[in-house]
Design an enzyme around this catalytic site. Sequence first.
Site, PDB file in Angstrom:
ATOM      1  N   GLN A  75     -46.655   1.579   3.100  1.00 26.16           N
ATOM      2  CA  GLN A  75     -47.553   0.428   2.965  1.00 26.16           C
ATOM      3  C   GLN A  75     -49.024   0.854   3.033  1.00 26.16           C
ATOM      4  O   GLN A  75     -49.858   0.165   3.619  1.00 26.16           O
ATOM      5  CB  GLN A  75     -47.242  -0.604   4.056  1.00 26.16           C
ATOM      6  N   SER A  76     -49.345   1.975   2.423  1.00 25.78           N
ATOM      7  CA  SER A  76     -50.699   2.517   2.518  1.00 25.78           C
ATOM      8  C   SER A  76     -51.747   1.638   1.821  1.00 25.78           C
ATOM      9  O   SER A  76     -51.638   1.351   0.627  1.00 25.78           O
ATOM     10  CB  SER A  76     -50.715   3.906   1.869  1.00 25.78           C
ATOM     11  N   ASN A  77     -52.769   1.245   2.593  1.00 26.45           N
ATOM     12  CA  ASN A  77     -53.916   0.551   1.991  1.00 26.45           C
ATOM     13  C   ASN A  77     -54.723   1.514   1.137  1.00 26.45           C
ATOM     14  O   ASN A  77     -55.266   1.139   0.098  1.00 26.45           O
ATOM     15  CB  ASN A  77     -54.833  -0.003   3.083  1.00 26.45           C
TER      16      ASN A  77
END
Length: 329
Positions: A75-77
Amino acid sequence: MQFAGLPRVRLAHLPTPLEEMGNLRAVLDGPKLFVKRDDHTGLGLGGNKIRKLEFLMGEALRRKADTVITTGGVQSNHARQTAAAARKLRMEAILVLRGEKPEGYYKGNLLLDDILGAEVRFVRTTDFEEADQVAHEIGSRLEKIGKRPYVIPVGGSTPTGCLGYVAAALEVMGQIQEKGIRVDSVVVANGSAGTQAGLVLGLKALHSGIQVIGISVSRPKEVLREQVLDLGNRTAESLCLDVKLNPEDVVVYDDYIGQGYAVPTREGIEAIKLLARTEGIFLDPVYTGKVMAGLIDLTRKGVFKKRHNVLFIHTGGTPALFVDEGIFP
Ligand SMILES: *Cc1c(COP(=O)(O)O)cnc(C)c1O
């Protein structure tokens, strides 16, 4: 400070707002509180990585890259913002994400990566360096077939990426002078050290006297302090700045991580609700909620006193609110 000669591509909506949080202060009965809205940097739903990407993508363009490769958690921004920046600059994006491919419909940042048309590869590791290694291998393979890849390490935390937050320090100083306010401490998340390193360096180079407090979201403070110091000093060198960071310039707390990276904490969830219900501002469970939980705890412990003025950097991350079910009981 000279940014003029450095490759930089304008991607962010700047300056981001700097506002007072009077209602939150009234509830906490603590220091005067301000927020820097770096969740509103604009491109691809915004966040702190857009500032770093102005310099990283400037470098990619200078090297005539056609593909950008980076790494992050599932879930990397950072990965989502990198994909958005790549698209804006007509490049391909390859995202190497640590973890398992989720079953079913993609949510949160992963959904956004998909909508952006990024190529996503999952690697079964929790190790930052291992994922960066895979990114470099993909880069080498692309080079052999005549492509021009540009690899951005985890979080964009290189001396080039850090320049985004050295520039942000300048922006903050301009805003507080214009508004006639005083800031004693800045409170910010620390994941891969680049945001804190850029701020510490920029605020020191400007003789601001402002202390930067980093709140770790994953790793022990000893590791992060070392990284901030090293990255900050390498960034100073790249700018030919006559400033050196010392260990006492780097403050990191690692008391608010809970069970680990991206595992929500009760205090973080409470902090998210409190900020929404007092100021109408959304935080996230992975980074900013834990940072706000830290700010609240440091106020309760008297580290921040009523006479202090504290600036919280909202680094973004709100897509993570829409991923896990049942974290808001
Ligand atoms: C990446 C990120 C951070 C941490 O920034 P680093 O420079 O990696 O320390 C903080 N908040 C959010 C929302 C992020 O995406």
